[in-house]
Design a protein around this motif. Sequence first.
Motif, PDB file in Angstrom:
ATOM      1  N   ILE A  64      44.270  38.671  39.259  1.00 43.15           N
ATOM      2  CA  ILE A  64      42.843  38.614  39.557  1.00 43.15           C
ATOM      3  C   ILE A  64      42.593  39.519  40.760  1.00 43.15           C
ATOM      4  O   ILE A  64      43.251  39.369  41.797  1.00 43.15           O
ATOM      5  N   PHE A  86      43.359  41.564  35.235  1.00 42.34           N
ATOM      6  CA  PHE A  86      44.257  42.623  34.774  1.00 42.34           C
ATOM      7  C   PHE A  86      45.598  41.996  34.411  1.00 42.34           C
ATOM      8  O   PHE A  86      45.857  40.837  34.748  1.00 42.34           O
ATOM      9  N   GLU A 112      50.904  42.466  48.454  1.00 35.93           N
ATOM     10  CA  GLU A 112      49.706  41.624  48.305  1.00 35.93           C
ATOM     11  C   GLU A 112      50.192  40.186  48.175  1.00 35.93           C
ATOM     12  O   GLU A 112      50.576  39.743  47.083  1.00 35.93           O
ATOM     13  N   GLU A 114      50.063  36.335  47.548  1.00 36.57           N
ATOM     14  CA  GLU A 114      49.119  35.580  46.709  1.00 36.57           C
ATOM     15  C   GLU A 114      49.674  34.203  46.335  1.00 36.57           C
ATOM     16  O   GLU A 114      50.884  34.015  46.171  1.00 36.57           O
ATOM     17  N   ASP A 143      51.913  40.529  44.667  1.00 39.08           N
ATOM     18  CA  ASP A 143      51.339  41.427  43.645  1.00 39.08           C
ATOM     19  C   ASP A 143      51.488  42.864  44.141  1.00 39.08           C
ATOM     20  O   ASP A 143      50.521  43.508  44.535  1.00 39.08           O
ATOM     21  N   LYS A 160      50.147  48.598  39.072  1.00 41.40           N
ATOM     22  CA  LYS A 160      50.599  47.207  39.194  1.00 41.40           C
ATOM     23  C   LYS A 160      51.857  46.920  38.373  1.00 41.40           C
ATOM     24  O   LYS A 160      52.385  45.807  38.450  1.00 41.40           O
ATOM     25  N   GLY A 226      44.867  36.384  43.542  1.00 44.97           N
ATOM     26  CA  GLY A 226      44.226  37.407  44.361  1.00 44.97           C
ATOM     27  C   GLY A 226      44.739  37.378  45.790  1.00 44.97           C
ATOM     28  O   GLY A 226      45.330  36.391  46.238  1.00 44.97           O
ATOM     29  N   THR A 227      44.520  38.497  46.478  1.00 44.27           N
ATOM     30  CA  THR A 227      45.073  38.637  47.834  1.00 44.27           C
ATOM     31  C   THR A 227      43.961  38.723  48.867  1.00 44.27           C
ATOM     32  O   THR A 227      42.877  39.237  48.576  1.00 44.27           O
TER      33      THR A 227
HETATM   34 MG    MG Z   1      46.499  41.236  43.840  1.00 50.54          MG
END
Ligand code: MG
Length: 257
Positions: A64, A86, A112, A114, A143, A160, A226-227
Amino acid sequence: MRIARIAHPEGVAFAAVEAGPDGAETATEIAEHPFGTPNFTGRTWPLADTRLLAPILPTKIIGIGRNYADHAAEMGREVPADPVMFLKPNTAVVGPDVAIKLPTGSSRVDYEGELAVVIGRPCKDVPASQAAGVLLGATVANDVTARDHQQADGQWTRGKGHDTFCPLGPWVQTSVDIGDAGLRTELDGKVVQDTRTSLLLHDVPALVEWVSRVMTLLPGDVILTGTPAGVGPMAEGQTVSVTVEGIGTLSNPVTSK
Ligand code: MG
């Protein structure tokens, strides 16, 4: 319960990690898989005699993007109304202490930190109110992102998706308050990200609803939530550690070899 995947003296297995009476941690082998009600084989090792592997082998990893307002701002981007989704390939997964490999051809690879959640049973179209019932638990993720590849391509598969770009671990915690847990990333011991998961723009139940509206989720699938702000590059020889309160710390060295 803390569910790990371990290499033990006789093979590889899922295991429950527990503190023994003397305070030393033990790993108690789980038969086959940890979903539903785990069956235990009766075999136990001192955790120190085992090696922690990535705690789960997902069929897919859903990332995310821009799910903390301060990170969206540092990237110069708007906060999205709906979650931005993604995929990362499952071949990116590595476990604790395994090196993140800087790919040739990238000049900027970022950490990142998370919170990640792990799906516990097949599911589709899960309302947010029932999301807790489809989770096995939560773990810690990095991530890892080749920022130059991400920005050059206009979509994120290359940025990624490199091998080793999804460290997970050290285990899956099945009972933790993921609604308001501290999340901290350290680079060589220096704190570079520090937030609480209560600041997620779209919380875990909302993400499970959003993602499962699109795709069937299978046991072991991972959602990266998410980060926060503070992303930055890693260099060869550094070590990045991500800690989520109530779960544990995931550390990985960085190498170019
Ligand atoms: Mg991320």
